[in-house]
Design an enzyme around this catalytic site. Structure first.
Site, mmCIF file in Angstrom:
data_model
loop_
_atom_site.group_PDB
_atom_site.id
_atom_site.type_symbol
_atom_site.label_atom_id
_atom_site.label_comp_id
_atom_site.label_asym_id
_atom_site.label_seq_id
_atom_site.Cartn_x
_atom_site.Cartn_y
_atom_site.Cartn_z
ATOM 1 N N TYR A 1 25.282 25.734 -4.468
ATOM 2 C CA TYR A 1 24.486 24.485 -4.256
ATOM 3 C C TYR A 1 23.929 24.002 -6.737
ATOM 4 C CZ TYR A 1 21.277 20.186 -3.489
ATOM 5 O OH TYR A 1 21.018 19.526 -4.186
ATOM 6 N N LYS B 1 25.613 21.610 -8.979
ATOM 7 C CA LYS B 1 24.629 19.807 -9.433
ATOM 8 C C LYS B 1 24.619 20.891 -11.077
ATOM 9 C CE LYS B 1 23.605 18.640 -5.844
ATOM 10 N NZ LYS B 1 23.923 16.508 -5.333
HETATM 11 N N1 NAP Z 1 16.907 15.175 -0.663
HETATM 12 C C1 NAP Z 1 16.321 16.197 -1.278
HETATM 13 O O1 NAP Z 1 15.088 16.834 -1.207
HETATM 14 C C2 NAP Z 1 17.780 16.035 -3.125
HETATM 15 C C3 NAP Z 1 16.776 16.859 -4.031
HETATM 16 C C4 NAP Z 1 18.237 16.610 -5.398
HETATM 17 C C5 NAP Z 1 19.409 16.208 -4.531
HETATM 18 N N2 NAP Z 1 19.744 15.627 -3.859
HETATM 19 C C6 NAP Z 1 20.639 15.692 -3.696
HETATM 20 O O2 NAP Z 1 20.774 14.005 -3.019
HETATM 21 C C7 NAP Z 1 22.148 13.912 -2.292
HETATM 22 C C8 NAP Z 1 21.943 13.143 -0.659
HETATM 23 O O3 NAP Z 1 21.071 13.317 -0.458
HETATM 24 P P1 NAP Z 1 20.225 13.264 0.407
HETATM 25 O O4 NAP Z 1 19.140 14.253 0.888
HETATM 26 O O5 NAP Z 1 19.903 11.892 1.009
HETATM 27 O O6 NAP Z 1 21.252 14.124 2.026
HETATM 28 P P2 NAP Z 1 21.487 13.247 3.558
HETATM 29 O O7 NAP Z 1 20.118 12.138 3.740
HETATM 30 O O8 NAP Z 1 22.131 15.242 4.470
HETATM 31 O O9 NAP Z 1 22.454 12.621 3.373
HETATM 32 C C9 NAP Z 1 23.892 13.099 2.612
HETATM 33 C C10 NAP Z 1 24.885 12.498 3.046
HETATM 34 O O10 NAP Z 1 26.413 12.817 2.618
HETATM 35 C C11 NAP Z 1 27.285 12.369 3.237
HETATM 36 N N3 NAP Z 1 27.731 13.337 3.305
HETATM 37 C C12 NAP Z 1 27.806 15.019 3.375
HETATM 38 N N4 NAP Z 1 29.023 15.441 3.018
HETATM 39 C C13 NAP Z 1 29.713 14.371 2.563
HETATM 40 C C14 NAP Z 1 31.588 14.528 2.036
HETATM 41 N N5 NAP Z 1 32.241 15.387 2.690
HETATM 42 N N6 NAP Z 1 32.140 13.125 2.151
HETATM 43 C C15 NAP Z 1 30.960 12.102 2.617
HETATM 44 N N7 NAP Z 1 30.066 11.622 2.409
HETATM 45 C C16 NAP Z 1 29.459 13.218 2.911
HETATM 46 C C17 NAP Z 1 26.576 12.150 4.803
HETATM 47 O O11 NAP Z 1 27.438 11.361 5.144
HETATM 48 P P3 NAP Z 1 27.551 11.625 6.780
HETATM 49 O O12 NAP Z 1 25.668 10.932 7.255
HETATM 50 O O13 NAP Z 1 28.732 11.358 7.507
HETATM 51 O O14 NAP Z 1 26.686 13.163 7.236
HETATM 52 C C18 NAP Z 1 25.029 11.598 4.533
HETATM 53 O O15 NAP Z 1 25.395 10.021 4.844
HETATM 54 C C19 NAP Z 1 22.805 15.281 -2.122
HETATM 55 O O16 NAP Z 1 23.618 15.137 -3.587
HETATM 56 C C20 NAP Z 1 21.815 16.118 -2.449
HETATM 57 O O17 NAP Z 1 21.959 16.904 -3.113
HETATM 58 C C21 NAP Z 1 18.367 16.118 -2.992
#
Ligand code: NAP
Length: 246
Positions: free
Chosen positions: A154, A158
């Site tokens: 990851y 990133k």
């Molecule tokens: N949450 C945190 O603390 C955090 C911190 C830093 C960065 N981020 C980054 O922020 C972004 C969103 O995170 P989140 O926490 O909102 O995640 P999440 O709630 O798990 O949602 C992930 C989203 O990505 C979609 N997805 C996953 N794999 C995919 C693929 N191969 N093709 C198209 N769509 C895909 C999922 O679609 P489905 O609904 O169809 O599964 C869902 O809409 C990510 O890049 C994550 O790394 C998150």
């Protein structure tokens, strides 16, 4: 703010992506909500977009598969004839300590989180160059800046996004296209929901502001970077983490 603008948010069905979709829609953008498998969540987000009174569509495509990405961009052009804002938000985790990390865990995370950004950005830039206008916002992470135990895959993806953002920002800067990244800290979504209470407590102690972030904290910054107010900003990485990366 975004009347007559067309936006694509990858992984727009849930979590941070969903909040970004809604904040862009509230400002009048037409939004394509991309998702991988959770159609119910995508439909629910689209319902919210329609309640706001904005236009939107959902599109199922795995961002790590080139063919699917091509189809998605063709769909946007057929539907709306342009693309102004791309938010590369789709991302997954497959955590494991390095010596136990399986090839598949490495590949799935790199393919979704980094190769997916490459495919979508390349397709978007082709359109945006012709328009001489575009806003690309890539969702990196505090983990890409600081690293983390059990997240070598990851962190690599990133951190890769950050280098990619800066390189592409330079390439397209003279054509009216900005490319920026955001680096969220710990945001309350399904992704972080699965972590143990003990782990959450440990992270919370490290956050100077003493609270976890909400998806809206990230969406507000993405909205700013997508707006004309941010037209002289390109190639930056903005941390949204309550001070975690200080
Ligand atoms: N949450 C945190 O603390 C955090 C911190 C830093 C960065 N981020 C980054 O922020 C972004 C969103 O995170 P989140 O926490 O909102 O995640 P999440 O709630 O798990 O949602 C992930 C989203 O990505 C979609 N997805 C996953 N794999 C995919 C693929 N191969 N093709 C198209 N769509 C895909 C999922 O679609 P489905 O609904 O169809 O599964 C869902 O809409 C990510 O890049 C994550 O790394 C998150």
């Amino acid at each position: 703010m975004f009347r007559d603008k067309v936006a694509l948010v990858t992984g727009g069905s849930r979590g941070i992506g969903r909040a970004i979709v809604l904040s862009l829609a509230k400002e009048g953008a037409k939004v394509l909500i991309n998702y991988k498998g959770n159609e119910k969540a995508a439909m629910e987000t689209l319902e919210e977009v329609k309640k706001i009174g904005a236009e939107g569509e959902i599109f199922r495509a795995d961002v790590s598969v080139e063919e699917g990405v091509e189809k998605m961009f063709n769909f946007i052009l057929e539907k709306w004839g342009r693309l102004d804002i791309l938010v590369n938000n789709a991302g997954i985790t497959k955590d494991n300590l390095l010596i136990r990390m399986k090839n598949e865990e490495w590949e799935q995370v790199i393919n979704t989180n980094l190769k997916g950004v490459f495919y979508c950005t390349r397709a978007a830039v082709k359109i945006m160059l012709k328009q001489r206008y575009g806003r690309i916002i890539n969702v990196s992470s505090v983990i890409g800046l600081r690293g983390n135990i059990g997240q070598a895959n990851y962190a690599a993806a990133k951190a890769g996004i950050i280098g990619f953002t800066k390189a592409v920002a330079r390439e397209v800067a003279s054509r009216g296209i900005t490319v920026n990244a955001v680096a969220p800290g710990f945001i309350l979504t399904d992704m972080t929901e699965v972590l143990s209470e003990e782990m959450k407590k440990k992270v919370l102690e490290e956050i100077p502001m003493g609270r976890f972030g909400n998806p809206e904290d990230v969406a507000n910054v993405v909205k700013f970077l997508a707006s004309d107010e941010a037209s002289y900003i390109t190639g930056v990485v903005l941390s949204i983490d309550g001070g975690l990366s200080i």
